[in-house]
Design a protein around this motif. Structure first.
Motif, PDB file in Angstrom:
ATOM      1  N   SER A  57     167.943 113.970  12.810  1.00 53.76           N
ATOM      2  CA  SER A  57     167.348 112.917  11.991  1.00 53.76           C
ATOM      3  C   SER A  57     167.612 111.540  12.588  1.00 53.76           C
ATOM      4  O   SER A  57     168.486 111.377  13.445  1.00 53.76           O
ATOM      5  CB  SER A  57     167.962 112.965  10.582  1.00 53.76           C
ATOM      6  OG  SER A  57     169.303 112.478  10.642  1.00 53.76           O
ATOM      7  N   HIS A  59     169.087 109.033  11.149  1.00 53.85           N
ATOM      8  CA  HIS A  59     170.467 108.623  10.869  1.00 53.85           C
ATOM      9  C   HIS A  59     171.440 109.244  11.866  1.00 53.85           C
ATOM     10  O   HIS A  59     172.324 108.566  12.395  1.00 53.85           O
ATOM     11  CB  HIS A  59     170.860 109.005   9.439  1.00 53.85           C
ATOM     12  CG  HIS A  59     170.252 108.110   8.392  1.00 53.85           C
ATOM     13  ND1 HIS A  59     170.300 108.397   7.042  1.00 53.85           N
ATOM     14  CD2 HIS A  59     169.564 106.949   8.489  1.00 53.85           C
ATOM     15  CE1 HIS A  59     169.672 107.444   6.369  1.00 53.85           C
ATOM     16  NE2 HIS A  59     169.213 106.561   7.226  1.00 53.85           N
ATOM     17  N   ASN A  60     171.257 110.539  12.168  1.00 57.18           N
ATOM     18  CA  ASN A  60     172.167 111.187  13.119  1.00 57.18           C
ATOM     19  C   ASN A  60     171.981 110.633  14.523  1.00 57.18           C
ATOM     20  O   ASN A  60     172.931 110.462  15.275  1.00 57.18           O
ATOM     21  CB  ASN A  60     171.992 112.699  13.086  1.00 57.18           C
ATOM     22  CG  ASN A  60     172.692 113.310  11.883  1.00 57.18           C
ATOM     23  OD1 ASN A  60     173.732 112.807  11.435  1.00 57.18           O
ATOM     24  ND2 ASN A  60     172.147 114.372  11.326  1.00 57.18           N
ATOM     25  N   HIS A  74     165.978 104.797   1.913  1.00 56.86           N
ATOM     26  CA  HIS A  74     167.201 105.552   2.218  1.00 56.86           C
ATOM     27  C   HIS A  74     168.331 104.647   2.642  1.00 56.86           C
ATOM     28  O   HIS A  74     169.476 104.775   2.221  1.00 56.86           O
ATOM     29  CB  HIS A  74     166.906 106.500   3.397  1.00 56.86           C
ATOM     30  CG  HIS A  74     166.553 107.899   2.976  1.00 56.86           C
ATOM     31  ND1 HIS A  74     167.478 108.738   2.396  1.00 56.86           N
ATOM     32  CD2 HIS A  74     165.390 108.582   3.008  1.00 56.86           C
ATOM     33  CE1 HIS A  74     166.887 109.901   2.120  1.00 56.86           C
ATOM     34  NE2 HIS A  74     165.629 109.822   2.467  1.00 56.86           N
ATOM     35  N   THR A 103     166.228 103.022   7.695  1.00 57.90           N
ATOM     36  CA  THR A 103     164.904 103.597   7.407  1.00 57.90           C
ATOM     37  C   THR A 103     163.968 102.500   6.898  1.00 57.90           C
ATOM     38  O   THR A 103     162.766 102.535   7.159  1.00 57.90           O
ATOM     39  CB  THR A 103     164.999 104.727   6.360  1.00 57.90           C
ATOM     40  OG1 THR A 103     165.559 104.226   5.143  1.00 57.90           O
ATOM     41  CG2 THR A 103     165.806 105.903   6.874  1.00 57.90           C
ATOM     42  N   ARG A 152     161.871 107.950   4.335  1.00 52.75           N
ATOM     43  CA  ARG A 152     162.032 109.154   5.145  1.00 52.75           C
ATOM     44  C   ARG A 152     163.082 108.944   6.225  1.00 52.75           C
ATOM     45  O   ARG A 152     162.995 108.008   7.028  1.00 52.75           O
ATOM     46  CB  ARG A 152     160.702 109.544   5.835  1.00 52.75           C
ATOM     47  CG  ARG A 152     159.529 109.709   4.920  1.00 52.75           C
ATOM     48  CD  ARG A 152     159.688 110.841   3.942  1.00 52.75           C
ATOM     49  NE  ARG A 152     159.699 112.148   4.602  1.00 52.75           N
ATOM     50  CZ  ARG A 152     159.180 113.244   4.076  1.00 52.75           C
ATOM     51  NH1 ARG A 152     158.618 113.204   2.883  1.00 52.75           N
ATOM     52  NH2 ARG A 152     159.223 114.379   4.723  1.00 52.75           N
ATOM     53  N   ASN A 153     164.079 109.835   6.214  1.00 49.38           N
ATOM     54  CA  ASN A 153     165.061 109.873   7.305  1.00 49.38           C
ATOM     55  C   ASN A 153     164.520 110.877   8.312  1.00 49.38           C
ATOM     56  O   ASN A 153     164.984 111.997   8.433  1.00 49.38           O
ATOM     57  CB  ASN A 153     166.431 110.318   6.768  1.00 49.38           C
ATOM     58  CG  ASN A 153     167.469 110.452   7.877  1.00 49.38           C
ATOM     59  OD1 ASN A 153     167.370 109.805   8.927  1.00 49.38           O
ATOM     60  ND2 ASN A 153     168.471 111.300   7.658  1.00 49.38           N
ATOM     61  N   LEU A 154     163.475 110.453   9.008  1.00 46.48           N
ATOM     62  CA  LEU A 154     162.635 111.416   9.726  1.00 46.48           C
ATOM     63  C   LEU A 154     163.296 111.974  10.968  1.00 46.48           C
ATOM     64  O   LEU A 154     164.295 111.437  11.461  1.00 46.48           O
ATOM     65  CB  LEU A 154     161.271 110.784  10.035  1.00 46.48           C
ATOM     66  CG  LEU A 154     161.164 109.694  11.075  1.00 46.48           C
ATOM     67  CD1 LEU A 154     159.706 109.416  11.337  1.00 46.48           C
ATOM     68  CD2 LEU A 154     161.854 108.420  10.652  1.00 46.48           C
ATOM     69  N   SER A 155     162.709 113.057  11.482  1.00 47.92           N
ATOM     70  CA  SER A 155     163.273 113.769  12.633  1.00 47.92           C
ATOM     71  C   SER A 155     162.873 113.085  13.940  1.00 47.92           C
ATOM     72  O   SER A 155     161.934 112.283  13.984  1.00 47.92           O
ATOM     73  CB  SER A 155     162.747 115.207  12.667  1.00 47.92           C
ATOM     74  OG  SER A 155     161.375 115.203  13.057  1.00 47.92           O
ATOM     75  N   ASN A 206     159.208 113.678  14.749  1.00 41.31           N
ATOM     76  CA  ASN A 206     158.283 112.837  13.973  1.00 41.31           C
ATOM     77  C   ASN A 206     158.349 111.384  14.424  1.00 41.31           C
ATOM     78  O   ASN A 206     157.343 110.695  14.483  1.00 41.31           O
ATOM     79  CB  ASN A 206     158.563 112.975  12.485  1.00 41.31           C
ATOM     80  CG  ASN A 206     157.974 114.259  11.928  1.00 41.31           C
ATOM     81  OD1 ASN A 206     156.946 114.743  12.399  1.00 41.31           O
ATOM     82  ND2 ASN A 206     158.629 114.841  10.937  1.00 41.31           N
TER      83      ASN A 206
END
Lengths: 80, 80
Positions: free
Chosen positions: A53, A55-56, B6, B10, B50-53, B56
């Protein structure tokens, strides 16, 4: 048989994390601690097994002491 | 009441997507189509929801015609 990376992007991301970690002289456990993630997450990410993600991704960058752009510049999304 | 982003990261990510989308002259639907995501995902991402990947994130960058670093440079992970 070793699990295959998610995509060229997660593989390259993992290569960069490992290189930057070595440059910083950190073990996977040490990076995990400063980044605030589990050490197995570091190991998996370095092997390209995590489509992690935002954040990570930012935690990795902060733990490695680099701007997040270092980890994503030039990466392309997987096809389809 | 509108849902809260979030995190500062974000929220800033969403602000950048919206600015770049406007600069590219794209509607949310048009960006969604070229990025290969649902238009509601574009709307949520722009509102910081969204804490998107990684994948994405890369799709957004490609759809906006920018390098992924434009979307993450300077962002910090949330505390804790």
């Amino acid at each position: 048989m070793a699990r295959q990376p998610h995509s060229p992007a997660t593989r390259e991301f993992g290569v960069r994390v490992r290189e930057l970690r070595h440059r910083a002289g950190l073990s996977q456990e040490q990076l995990a601690e400063v980044a605030g993630v589990h050490w197995t997450f570091v190991s998996q990410a370095e092997r390209g097994l995590r489509n992690l993600s935002l954040h990570n991704l930012l935690k990795f960058a902060e733990g490695l002491g680099v701007d997040p752009r270092e980890l994503v510049h030039g990466l392309r999304p997987p096809k389809g």
